[in-house]
Motif scaffolding. Structure first.
Motif, mmCIF file in Angstrom:
data_model
loop_
_atom_site.group_PDB
_atom_site.id
_atom_site.type_symbol
_atom_site.label_atom_id
_atom_site.label_comp_id
_atom_site.label_asym_id
_atom_site.label_seq_id
_atom_site.Cartn_x
_atom_site.Cartn_y
_atom_site.Cartn_z
ATOM 1 N N GLU A 18 -43.330 -124.680 83.545
ATOM 2 C CA GLU A 18 -42.693 -123.902 82.991
ATOM 3 C C GLU A 18 -42.858 -122.245 83.829
ATOM 4 O OE1 GLU A 18 -40.707 -122.535 80.564
ATOM 5 O OE2 GLU A 18 -40.115 -124.456 78.999
ATOM 6 N N TYR A 43 -30.478 -128.309 84.826
ATOM 7 C CA TYR A 43 -31.013 -128.368 84.975
ATOM 8 C C TYR A 43 -31.913 -128.630 83.793
ATOM 9 C CZ TYR A 43 -29.365 -123.893 88.251
ATOM 10 O OH TYR A 43 -29.456 -123.478 89.019
ATOM 11 N N SER A 44 -31.855 -129.226 82.998
ATOM 12 C CA SER A 44 -32.990 -128.693 82.099
ATOM 13 C C SER A 44 -32.769 -131.212 81.384
ATOM 14 C CB SER A 44 -32.340 -129.147 80.847
ATOM 15 O OG SER A 44 -31.695 -127.668 80.151
ATOM 16 N N GLU A 82 -28.112 -124.364 82.753
ATOM 17 C CA GLU A 82 -29.528 -124.601 82.565
ATOM 18 C C GLU A 82 -29.134 -126.690 81.825
ATOM 19 O OE1 GLU A 82 -32.861 -122.586 81.809
ATOM 20 O OE2 GLU A 82 -33.113 -124.105 81.087
ATOM 21 N N VAL A 105 -40.030 -130.523 83.757
ATOM 22 C CA VAL A 105 -39.701 -128.850 83.705
ATOM 23 C C VAL A 105 -41.820 -128.364 83.651
ATOM 24 C CG1 VAL A 105 -38.714 -127.173 82.141
ATOM 25 C CG2 VAL A 105 -37.883 -129.027 81.869
ATOM 26 N N LYS A 150 -38.846 -123.369 86.184
ATOM 27 C CA LYS A 150 -38.159 -122.747 85.541
ATOM 28 C C LYS A 150 -38.614 -120.905 85.373
ATOM 29 C CE LYS A 150 -36.639 -122.707 80.820
ATOM 30 N NZ LYS A 150 -36.361 -123.534 79.418
ATOM 31 N N TYR A 176 -37.565 -129.639 87.404
ATOM 32 C CA TYR A 176 -37.069 -127.833 87.622
ATOM 33 C C TYR A 176 -38.013 -127.380 86.754
ATOM 34 C CZ TYR A 176 -34.863 -124.289 84.483
ATOM 35 O OH TYR A 176 -34.224 -123.097 84.070
#
Ligand SMILES: Nc1ncnc2c1ncn2[C@@H]1O[C@H](COP(=O)(O)OP(=O)(O)O)[C@@H](O)[C@H]1O
Ligand SMILES: O=C(O)C1=C[C@@H](OP(=O)(O)O)[C@@H](O)[C@H](O)C1
Ligand SMILES: [Mg+2]
Length: 170
Positions: A152, A144-145, A141, A150, A101, A99
């Motif tokens: 960032e 995606y989570s 979200e 992830v 983000k 993901y």
């Protein structure tokens, strides 16, 4: 590392990073939006106008699941793909998902300058665009989570950052 699926909101850089990461790993690169346009012979923005979002979602899920993937590949997905049907679980069962983000403000500034039209954004600009992104991102979200890792929100995210995150995700 097998199959690596890049997920995240429109404008987070999946297509751009997919190219760079696949080159760094010497993997094949597949962009599912590109596959969609190749297979349907229609630009995504025209597909939305002609058939609507529901038909688009069915077709993109079909393409995700019917594509024959090489053993090692980086796959850039469309921003909405993980949020419909069981697509996110399907990807997690077949490879690793990343993901990417980013904050709504950063996404908006990239999307305002981007050349590829995104029909979901309805041509919005400025504060209206930021607000639309905030709303949509809050809906998306949870999907995606579910990603394996992830990455960032740094603007200068590199292929090496992602390779490190994947390698340490045990
Ligand atoms: N790391 C980055 N820094 C600044 N702009 C970027 C970066 N990555 C992508 N962009 C730009 O943001 C826009 C969206 O990138 P793209 O790769 O198409 O994202 P996605 O496939 O996630 O929608 C493009 O105009 C692209 O040039
Ligand atoms: O988030 C979305 O709903 C969409 C994202 C787009 O891909 P990118 O995330 O590559 O822009 C493309 O699949 C389509 O316009 C719909
Ligand atoms: Mg893309």
């Amino acid at each position: 590392m097998g199959l690596i699926f890049l997920v995240g909101f429109m404008g987070c850089g999946k297509t751009t990073m997919g190219r760079k990461l696949s080159a760094a790993l010497e993997y094949d690169f597949i962009d599912l939006d590109h596959k969609f346009e190749e297979q349907t012979g229609t630009r995504i923005s025209d597909y939305f106008t002609e058939h609507g979002e529901e038909a688009f979602r069915k077709q993109e899920s079909k393409i995700l699941k019917e594509t024959i993937y090489p053993e090692n590949a980086v796959v850039s997905t469309g921003g909405g793909l993980p949020c419909f049907f069981n697509n996110m679980d399907w990807m997690n069962a077949r490879g690793q998902t990343v993901y990417m983000k980013l904050t709504p403000k950063m996404l908006a500034s990239r999307l305002e300058n981007a050349k590829t039209p995104r029909p979901v954004l309805q041509g919005k600009k400025g504060q209206e665009l930021v607000e639309l992104i905030e709303t949509k991102l809050a809906e998306r979200e949870p999907h995606y989570s579910k990603a394996s890792v992830v990455a960032e929100s740094f603007a200068d995210l590199t292929p090496e950052n992602i390779m490190y995150l994947l390698a340490t995700n045990k």
